[in-house]
Scaffold this motif. Structure first.
Motif, PDB file in Angstrom:
ATOM      1  N   ASN A 134      51.118  17.355  28.190  1.00 22.44           N
ATOM      2  CA  ASN A 134      50.106  18.123  28.915  1.00 22.44           C
ATOM      3  C   ASN A 134      48.695  17.936  28.363  1.00 22.44           C
ATOM      4  O   ASN A 134      47.715  18.378  28.983  1.00 22.44           O
ATOM      5  CB  ASN A 134      50.456  19.615  28.877  1.00 22.44           C
ATOM      6  CG  ASN A 134      51.705  19.940  29.657  1.00 22.44           C
ATOM      7  OD1 ASN A 134      51.908  19.442  30.765  1.00 22.44           O
ATOM      8  ND2 ASN A 134      52.572  20.766  29.082  1.00 22.44           N
ATOM      9  N   TYR A 135      48.578  17.294  27.212  1.00 25.15           N
ATOM     10  CA  TYR A 135      47.273  17.087  26.576  1.00 25.15           C
ATOM     11  C   TYR A 135      46.655  15.734  26.913  1.00 25.15           C
ATOM     12  O   TYR A 135      45.664  15.342  26.300  1.00 25.15           O
ATOM     13  CB  TYR A 135      47.408  17.212  25.055  1.00 25.15           C
ATOM     14  CG  TYR A 135      47.642  18.612  24.561  1.00 25.15           C
ATOM     15  CD1 TYR A 135      46.592  19.408  24.115  1.00 25.15           C
ATOM     16  CD2 TYR A 135      48.921  19.155  24.525  1.00 25.15           C
ATOM     17  CE1 TYR A 135      46.813  20.691  23.645  1.00 25.15           C
ATOM     18  CE2 TYR A 135      49.153  20.439  24.060  1.00 25.15           C
ATOM     19  CZ  TYR A 135      48.096  21.204  23.627  1.00 25.15           C
ATOM     20  OH  TYR A 135      48.316  22.488  23.167  1.00 25.15           O
ATOM     21  N   ASP A 136      47.197  15.038  27.875  1.00 30.41           N
ATOM     22  CA  ASP A 136      46.704  13.698  28.176  1.00 30.41           C
ATOM     23  C   ASP A 136      45.190  13.676  28.432  1.00 30.41           C
ATOM     24  O   ASP A 136      44.488  12.763  28.002  1.00 30.41           O
ATOM     25  CB  ASP A 136      47.444  13.130  29.385  1.00 30.41           C
ATOM     26  CG  ASP A 136      47.240  11.638  29.541  1.00 30.41           C
ATOM     27  OD1 ASP A 136      46.654  11.020  28.637  1.00 30.41           O
ATOM     28  OD2 ASP A 136      47.659  11.080  30.564  1.00 30.41           O
ATOM     29  N   LEU A 137      44.679  14.680  29.124  1.00 35.33           N
ATOM     30  CA  LEU A 137      43.249  14.762  29.419  1.00 35.33           C
ATOM     31  C   LEU A 137      42.498  15.620  28.400  1.00 35.33           C
ATOM     32  O   LEU A 137      41.288  15.836  28.545  1.00 35.33           O
ATOM     33  CB  LEU A 137      43.025  15.313  30.821  1.00 35.33           C
ATOM     34  CG  LEU A 137      43.632  14.503  31.972  1.00 35.33           C
ATOM     35  CD1 LEU A 137      43.373  15.189  33.305  1.00 35.33           C
ATOM     36  CD2 LEU A 137      43.085  13.077  31.983  1.00 35.33           C
ATOM     37  N   TYR A 138      43.207  16.096  27.386  1.00 33.84           N
ATOM     38  CA  TYR A 138      42.611  17.002  26.396  1.00 33.84           C
ATOM     39  C   TYR A 138      42.977  16.567  24.976  1.00 33.84           C
ATOM     40  O   TYR A 138      43.293  17.391  24.111  1.00 33.84           O
ATOM     41  CB  TYR A 138      43.089  18.433  26.648  1.00 33.84           C
ATOM     42  CG  TYR A 138      42.911  18.901  28.065  1.00 33.84           C
ATOM     43  CD1 TYR A 138      41.706  19.442  28.497  1.00 33.84           C
ATOM     44  CD2 TYR A 138      43.954  18.784  28.989  1.00 33.84           C
ATOM     45  CE1 TYR A 138      41.534  19.858  29.812  1.00 33.84           C
ATOM     46  CE2 TYR A 138      43.792  19.206  30.306  1.00 33.84           C
ATOM     47  CZ  TYR A 138      42.579  19.737  30.701  1.00 33.84           C
ATOM     48  OH  TYR A 138      42.420  20.143  32.011  1.00 33.84           O
ATOM     49  N   ARG A 139      42.928  15.302  24.727  1.00 31.95           N
ATOM     50  CA  ARG A 139      43.422  14.775  23.452  1.00 31.95           C
ATOM     51  C   ARG A 139      42.594  15.233  22.259  1.00 31.95           C
ATOM     52  O   ARG A 139      43.088  15.238  21.127  1.00 31.95           O
ATOM     53  CB  ARG A 139      43.488  13.247  23.507  1.00 31.95           C
ATOM     54  CG  ARG A 139      44.421  12.738  24.611  1.00 31.95           C
ATOM     55  CD  ARG A 139      44.668  11.257  24.495  1.00 31.95           C
ATOM     56  NE  ARG A 139      45.329  10.725  25.694  1.00 31.95           N
ATOM     57  CZ  ARG A 139      45.829   9.502  25.794  1.00 31.95           C
ATOM     58  NH1 ARG A 139      45.750   8.675  24.766  1.00 31.95           N
ATOM     59  NH2 ARG A 139      46.388   9.093  26.917  1.00 31.95           N
ATOM     60  N   SER A 140      41.354  15.612  22.495  1.00 30.58           N
ATOM     61  CA  SER A 140      40.522  16.091  21.393  1.00 30.58           C
ATOM     62  C   SER A 140      41.041  17.411  20.820  1.00 30.58           C
ATOM     63  O   SER A 140      40.649  17.814  19.720  1.00 30.58           O
ATOM     64  CB  SER A 140      39.082  16.262  21.846  1.00 30.58           C
ATOM     65  OG  SER A 140      38.981  17.259  22.849  1.00 30.58           O
ATOM     66  N   GLU A 141      41.917  18.099  21.558  1.00 26.59           N
ATOM     67  CA  GLU A 141      42.474  19.367  21.099  1.00 26.59           C
ATOM     68  C   GLU A 141      43.696  19.185  20.196  1.00 26.59           C
ATOM     69  O   GLU A 141      44.185  20.142  19.608  1.00 26.59           O
ATOM     70  CB  GLU A 141      42.853  20.234  22.305  1.00 26.59           C
ATOM     71  CG  GLU A 141      41.665  20.561  23.201  1.00 26.59           C
ATOM     72  CD  GLU A 141      42.061  21.218  24.514  1.00 26.59           C
ATOM     73  OE1 GLU A 141      41.167  21.528  25.308  1.00 26.59           O
ATOM     74  OE2 GLU A 141      43.275  21.421  24.748  1.00 26.59           O
TER      75      GLU A 141
END
Length: 268
Positions: free
Chosen positions: A158-165
Motif C-alpha cells: 500500500n506504500y507504493d506511492l508513499y515510499r518516503s513514509e
C-alpha cells in the motif's frame, strides 16, 4: 522553593517524570497478523531491529523411494535490518510483522503465503510417463516482509506511492518448491527440489514493489517471480547522537518462522 515558616508563605515543588524504559533493554514485538504501533514514552534515540519471515517447506511425495528430504525443499530464511531514529516523546511508529509461509502437505490444500506480501504456493498432479503413477507436486507459501513506517497504511504494498513514509523493511524468504523431470531411459520420472531463497538477498532485473506476484515468492521492498524479498534501509540513514555515529545494517539471517521487531531505547 520557599522554605520560610512565615505566615502566608507558600511552598512550590517541581517533579521530573522518569522515563519508563531502561537504557539498553529490548522491547520485543511479535507477529499478530495486523498493524501494530509503538509510541515513544521518552525523547531520545531508539534502535529498531527487524526480521522478515521465512518461507514454507515444500513436500515432494508420491515418488516411490524418491521422496525429497527437507533440505532440498526448505523455505528461505527471513532477512535482517537495523536502523536508528531520534524520536520525540509521543511520536508513534507503525509496524507490520511478516507471517511465515505455510508448509505444503499431503492434503489438497494450497499452502498460503505469509501476511505482508508472501505469495501462495501451488499444487498439481503429474502422471508419470513410464509407470503412469500419479505424483503430487506441492509448493510452499512465501514468507511475509516486516516493515516499519511513519504512517499506518497497512501492508507494505500500500506504500507504493508513499515510499518516503517507509523507514525499514526486512525481506522474507521464498517458499521451497518441487518439480519433476521426465526420464527418457525407461525409468520413472525424477523429482527435483528447489529450496527457497533467503530474504535480504539482492535482486536484479524486472522487480516489483512490496508484494510477491509469483508462486512461493517472498514479500519485501522489491520482489521478483519466485524469489525472496529484499531489505530496505535508505530512509534510516546514519546519524550522530551524543558524539557517537550510528549506522543502519542490512543482511540475510538464520531467522525462521514469523517475523519479529526489537526496539531498544538508547537514552537522550
Amino acid at each position: 522553593n520557599n522554605n520560610s515558616k512565615t505566615d502566608g508563605s507558600s511552598c512550590s515543588f517541581s517533579f521530573k517524570i522518569l522515563c519508563p524504559y531502561s537504557i539498553g533493554s529490548p522491547m520485543t514485538f511479535n507477529y499478530t497478523g495486523g498493524v501494530q504501533s509503538f509510541e515513544a514514552k521518552c525523547e531520545g534515540l531508539y534502535k529498531f531491529e527487524l526480521w522478515g519471515a521465512s518461507g514454507g517447506t515444500a513436500y515432494g511425495y508420491g515418488y516411490i523411494n524418491k521422496d525429497l528430504n527437507e533440505s532440498q525443499v526448505k523455505g528461505g530464511n527471513g532477512g535482517y535490518v537495523s536502523g536508528y531514529k531520534e524520536l520525540s516523546k509521543g511520536t508513534t511508529i507503525y509496524m507490520c510483522i511478516g507471517g511465515s509461509g505455510s508448509n505444503a502437505s499431503t492434503s489438497e490444500v494450497t499452502a498460503l503465503g505469509g501476511y505482508n506480501g508472501g505469495a501462495d504456493g501451488t499444487q498439481n498432479d503429474h502422471k508419470d510417463h513410464v509407470t503412469w503413477a500419479t505424483h503430487h507436486i506441492h509448493n510452499a507459501g512465501g514468507g511475509g516482509a516486516t516493515h516499519l513506517a511513519t504512517t499506518n497504511r497497512g501492508e507494505l504494498f500500500n506504500y507504493d506511492l508513499y515510499r518516503s513514509e517507509i523507514l525499514l523493511v526486512a525481506g522474507a524468504g521464498s517458499g521451497g518448491r518441487d518439480s519433476y523431470e521426465p526420464e527418457e531411459n525407461g525409468d520413472d520420472d525424477e523429482i527435483e527440489g528447489t529450496p527457497g531463497k533467503d530474504g535480504g538477498l539482492p535482486l536484479t532485473g524486472d522487480t516489483r514493489f512490496g508484494k510477491a506476484y509469483s508462486t512461493s515468492g517472498g514479500g519485501g521492498y522489491y520482489t521478483k517471480g519466485r524469489a525472496n524479498g529484499t531489505n530496505y534501509i535508505d530512509n534510516a540513514p546514519a546519524l550522530t547522537f551524543n558524539g557517537i555515529t550510528y549506522s543502519p545494517t542490512s543482511s540475510t539471517s538464520t531467522h525462521r518462522g514469523n517475523g519479529m521487531i526489537i526496539v531498544t531505547y538508547l537514552g537522550n
